[in-house]
Design an enzyme around this catalytic site. Structure first.
Site, short mmCIF file in Angstrom:
data_model
loop_
_atom_site.label_atom_id
_atom_site.label_comp_id
_atom_site.label_asym_id
_atom_site.label_seq_id
_atom_site.Cartn_x
_atom_site.Cartn_y
_atom_site.Cartn_z
N SER A 77 0.84 -1.19 0.00
CA SER A 77 0.00 0.00 0.00
C SER A 77 0.88 1.25 0.00
O SER A 77 2.00 1.23 0.50
CB SER A 77 -0.93 0.02 1.23
OG SER A 77 -1.82 1.11 1.18
N ASP A 78 0.34 2.31 -0.57
CA ASP A 78 1.07 3.57 -0.58
C ASP A 78 0.06 4.71 -0.64
O ASP A 78 -1.02 4.57 -1.22
CB ASP A 78 2.01 3.66 -1.78
CG ASP A 78 2.97 4.84 -1.66
OD1 ASP A 78 3.96 4.71 -0.92
OD2 ASP A 78 2.73 5.87 -2.30
#
EC number: 3.6.1.-
Length: 214
Positions: A77-78
């Protein structure tokens, strides 16, 4: 007499992040998981839009850890804050946080939160993006200084923690995946995990049947 075969144990789950915020969010799904740093260069490409950057990095993080653990299901995730098309990352210092909040005062910011799920062994790789629109109030320098001294959100994109005192800086939040702003969109994450063959509720049922707490 035919004996039904036992339900196979779910694949191991790994969160490709050392963020305590994402770890705490993933714990809500009551799945056992490990944590590993993805060691991915997060430098934006020339002219890369914030949404494209968040999507690219979430998938890159998942792939980086999945290559080391091919049998596992890996979540990457980012999050990138988007101010009028310009990416805003983690401030890292008080001075940069002051600058960020001054820029965002009175403006709407889109927090682009990407999530990807990858399993090398099964060939599964899918991702999604959860944009969250946040409107900041007009903030005085005194309010900015007071907030930053109190919460020190220097590891948060956009210099504010909506789950804490940072909510007082805002006038509105618009999202269809409420935890996305904190760092991991759990509605989309759950959907991707189910598509990868790891249903949180089924995994919990398997764990409870075996007498093992998730």
């Amino acid at each position: 007499m035919h004996t039904p075969s036992a339900t196979p144990a779910p694949r191991p789950l790994i969160l490709a992040s050392t963020s305590r915020y994402r770890r705490e969010l993933l714990e809500r799904l009551r799945l056992p998981f490990a944590v590993q740093s993805p060691e991915v260069d997060e430098t934006p490409l020339p002219g890369e839009a914030p949404a494209a950057l968040a999507a690219r990095l979430s998938l890159a993080k998942a792939h980086a850890v999945a290559r080391l653990h091919p049998e596992a299901i890996v979540i990457g995730s980012d999050q990138v804050a988007d101010l009028n098309g310009s990416p805003i990352g983690k401030p890292g210092s008080h001075e940069r946080a002051v600058e960020q909040l001054r820029r965002m005062s009175g403006h709407s910011i889109i927090f682009q939160t990407g999530v990807a799920v990858v399993c090398e062994a099964s060939g599964f790789a899918q991702q999604d993006l959860a944009p969250v629109r946040v409107r900041f109030r007009e903030l005085s320098d005194t309010e900015i200084e007071t907030y930053l001294r109190a919460e020190q959100p220097y590891d948060c994109a956009g210099s504010a923690k909506s789950e804490g005192l940072g909510i007082s800086l805002l006038s509105a939040i618009e999202s269809d995946d409420p935890t996305a702003l904190i760092g991991l969109p759990l509605i989309r994450t759950s959907a991707l995990l189910r598509a990868a063959g790891l249903d949180p509720l089924q995994a919990l049922a398997h764990s409870l049947a075996g007498g093992v707490s998730p």
